[in-house]
Each structure stands twice: as C-alpha cells, then as structure tokens.
Design a protein around this motif. Structure first.
Motif, short mmCIF file in Angstrom:
data_model
loop_
_atom_site.label_atom_id
_atom_site.label_comp_id
_atom_site.label_asym_id
_atom_site.label_seq_id
_atom_site.Cartn_x
_atom_site.Cartn_y
_atom_site.Cartn_z
N ALA A 15 0.83 -1.21 0.00
CA ALA A 15 0.00 0.00 0.00
C ALA A 15 0.86 1.26 0.00
O ALA A 15 0.57 2.23 -0.70
N MET A 16 1.96 1.24 0.76
CA MET A 16 2.85 2.40 0.81
C MET A 16 3.51 2.62 -0.55
O MET A 16 3.70 3.77 -0.98
N THR A 17 3.84 1.55 -1.24
CA THR A 17 4.41 1.67 -2.58
C THR A 17 3.41 2.30 -3.54
O THR A 17 3.76 3.20 -4.32
N ILE A 18 2.17 1.85 -3.48
CA ILE A 18 1.13 2.41 -4.36
C ILE A 18 0.91 3.90 -4.06
O ILE A 18 0.85 4.73 -4.98
N VAL A 19 0.83 4.24 -2.78
CA VAL A 19 0.64 5.64 -2.40
C VAL A 19 1.85 6.47 -2.84
O VAL A 19 1.70 7.60 -3.32
N SER A 20 3.06 5.91 -2.73
CA SER A 20 4.26 6.62 -3.18
C SER A 20 4.20 6.92 -4.66
O SER A 20 4.52 8.03 -5.09
N VAL A 21 3.79 5.93 -5.45
CA VAL A 21 3.68 6.13 -6.90
C VAL A 21 2.66 7.23 -7.20
O VAL A 21 2.90 8.11 -8.03
N LEU A 22 1.54 7.21 -6.50
CA LEU A 22 0.51 8.24 -6.71
C LEU A 22 1.04 9.62 -6.32
O LEU A 22 0.76 10.61 -7.00
N LEU A 23 1.82 9.70 -5.24
CA LEU A 23 2.38 10.98 -4.84
C LEU A 23 3.40 11.50 -5.85
O LEU A 23 3.61 12.71 -5.97
N LEU A 47 0.94 12.29 -9.36
CA LEU A 47 -0.09 13.33 -9.23
C LEU A 47 0.58 14.67 -8.94
O LEU A 47 1.66 14.72 -8.36
N PRO A 48 -0.06 15.77 -9.32
CA PRO A 48 0.55 17.07 -9.04
C PRO A 48 0.65 17.31 -7.54
O PRO A 48 -0.29 17.05 -6.80
N SER A 49 1.82 17.77 -7.12
CA SER A 49 2.03 18.01 -5.69
C SER A 49 1.60 19.45 -5.38
O SER A 49 2.39 20.37 -5.44
N ASP A 50 0.35 19.59 -5.08
CA ASP A 50 -0.18 20.90 -4.69
C ASP A 50 -0.62 20.83 -3.24
O ASP A 50 -0.40 19.84 -2.57
N GLU A 51 -1.23 21.86 -2.78
CA GLU A 51 -1.68 21.88 -1.39
C GLU A 51 -3.15 21.50 -1.30
O GLU A 51 -3.84 21.92 -0.37
N GLY A 52 -3.64 20.68 -2.23
CA GLY A 52 -5.05 20.32 -2.26
C GLY A 52 -5.40 19.11 -1.40
O GLY A 52 -4.54 18.50 -0.76
N LEU A 104 -6.60 16.05 -2.28
CA LEU A 104 -6.13 14.74 -2.73
C LEU A 104 -4.70 14.49 -2.28
O LEU A 104 -4.37 13.44 -1.74
N PHE A 105 -3.84 15.48 -2.49
CA PHE A 105 -2.45 15.34 -2.07
C PHE A 105 -2.36 15.18 -0.55
O PHE A 105 -1.61 14.34 -0.04
N SER A 106 -3.14 15.97 0.18
CA SER A 106 -3.13 15.88 1.65
C SER A 106 -3.63 14.52 2.12
O SER A 106 -3.07 13.94 3.06
N GLY A 107 -4.65 13.99 1.47
CA GLY A 107 -5.16 12.67 1.83
C GLY A 107 -4.13 11.58 1.59
O GLY A 107 -3.96 10.66 2.41
N LEU A 108 -3.43 11.67 0.46
CA LEU A 108 -2.38 10.69 0.17
C LEU A 108 -1.22 10.83 1.15
O LEU A 108 -0.64 9.82 1.59
N ALA A 109 -0.87 12.06 1.51
CA ALA A 109 0.20 12.28 2.49
C ALA A 109 -0.20 11.71 3.85
O ALA A 109 0.61 11.09 4.55
N PHE A 110 -1.47 11.89 4.23
CA PHE A 110 -1.98 11.34 5.49
C PHE A 110 -1.85 9.82 5.48
O PHE A 110 -1.38 9.21 6.44
N LEU A 111 -2.25 9.21 4.38
CA LEU A 111 -2.18 7.75 4.26
C LEU A 111 -0.73 7.28 4.26
O LEU A 111 -0.39 6.29 4.93
N PHE A 112 0.14 7.98 3.53
CA PHE A 112 1.55 7.61 3.50
C PHE A 112 2.15 7.67 4.91
O PHE A 112 2.85 6.74 5.33
N GLY A 113 1.89 8.76 5.63
CA GLY A 113 2.40 8.88 6.99
C GLY A 113 1.87 7.79 7.90
O GLY A 113 2.61 7.22 8.70
N GLY A 114 0.59 7.48 7.77
CA GLY A 114 0.00 6.43 8.60
C GLY A 114 0.62 5.07 8.34
O GLY A 114 0.89 4.30 9.27
N LEU A 115 0.85 4.76 7.07
CA LEU A 115 1.45 3.47 6.72
C LEU A 115 2.92 3.43 7.17
O LEU A 115 3.38 2.44 7.74
#
Length: 193
Positions: free
Chosen positions: A108-116, A119-124, A126-137
């Motif tokens: 899951a962390m690998t998949i989230v890393s690829v998405l990060l 995907l455009p790294s903005d302050e939106g 979607l990016f925040s949700g993926l960062a939250f998930l990455f940090g949690g994993l």
C-alpha cells in the motif's frame, strides 16, 4: 535546575526498596536477524523512510512551491496520519498474521508513493489525503516490525531486542536521508517518495 533538584528530594527521602530488575539477555544483531529477518528489514526500512521524511519533507515542500504554511501543513498531515493509523493497523496485526499485515502495508505504501510521484504536488485535498495515508502506513511499519520480532524471541530477550532494534532503526535513519537527497537531486522533489 532548582525544580530538578527539588524533584529529587521525595525520592531521596523514601524508605522503599528499589524493585528487582527482571532477567534480561543481550541480543546480538546476527541472532536478531536469524530470529526475524522481516522484522529487522522492516525496522531498517522504517528508519530510512522516516529519517528521509523528517529531514527532507520540508525541502520537498519548498521545492514543490508550497508556502511556509503549506509545508507546515504537509508535515502535520504526515505525522497526523502516523498517529491516527497505528492503533487500527496494530489491531489488524493482532487479528491477522503480522507478516501479511506488514507486507500489505508495504504494498500500500508503494502504491501511495507512486501516486504521490505522478499526481501534481499541490496543497489540495487529494495530495493531503495521500500524504496522510503515507504517513499512517510509514509510521506503523516500525511498531509492527518490532511486534513481529518480539513474537520470535523469548521474554528475557525482549528488552535486549528493543535496544537492538532501536540501533538498527538508527542505521536506517542515517542512510535514508543520504539516499533520498541524492534521488531528489536527480529526480526532483518527488524523488522523496
């Protein structure tokens, strides 16, 4: 200094005897690896990733064009994910085989890393949700790896195992930022992920 000195007074005046220390055994790195190769690998990886994230997360934010508040929010979201997901993932590892949970988290962390990365790294959101998930994993990987290792050592070796795992995690935390900074210099800020 005065408060520290005053806090020692009640301890110095007590007549209670010190509790007996439990029997502990030292655990070498070789024995630790033979007991749980997955646990040791997970702890090293966790240290490397967390060290890179703590050290280079603000650099990622600055190079991605985040404002100072956006960079602070990014780091806060990562850490909040780590705080929020450790308990449910820990419960999951108590129900299912820890190896499977660690492997699922890694995938899951690998998949989230690829998405990060893609995907455009903005302050939106979607990016925040993926960062939250990455940090949690990511921040769940260390305690699960430690739990897996403790499942394979005796009760007397648990204290020594914890100390050895902290040392192994520190090695990862030294290597992670060095490797990640080199990758970021080649691939740009998303090289962090």
């Amino acid at each position: 200094a005065i408060l520290l000195s005053l806090s020692l007074v009640p301890i110095a005046l007590t007549r209670a005897t010190a509790p007996a220390l439990p029997n502990t055994a030292t655990v070498g790195l070789g024995k630790l690896y033979r007991a749980s190769p997955l646990g040791v690998a997970g702890v090293i990886l966790s240290g490397a990733l967390a060290g890179a994230l703590y050290g280079l997360g603000p650099v990622f934010g600055a190079q991605s064009g985040f404002s100072i508040a956006g960079t602070a929010t990014f780091m806060t979201v990562l850490i909040a994910g780590g705080v929020s997901l450790q308990w449910p993932l820990g419960l999951l590892s108590d129900v299912f085989d820890r190896r499977r949970v660690i492997n699922a988290i890694s995938i899951a962390m690998t998949i989230v890393s690829v998405l990060l990365v893609i995907l455009p790294s903005d302050e939106g959101w979607l990016f925040s949700g993926l960062a939250f998930l990455f940090g949690g994993l990511l921040f769940s990987l260390y305690p699960l790896s430690m739990g897996h290792t403790n499942d394979h050592v005796s009760k007397e070796e648990m204290v020594g195992t914890s100390g050895a795992l902290i040392l192994v995690n520190s090695f990862g935390a030294i290597i992670g930022p060095l490797v990640a900074s080199w990758i970021m210099s080649v691939a740009g800020p998303t090289g962090l992920f």
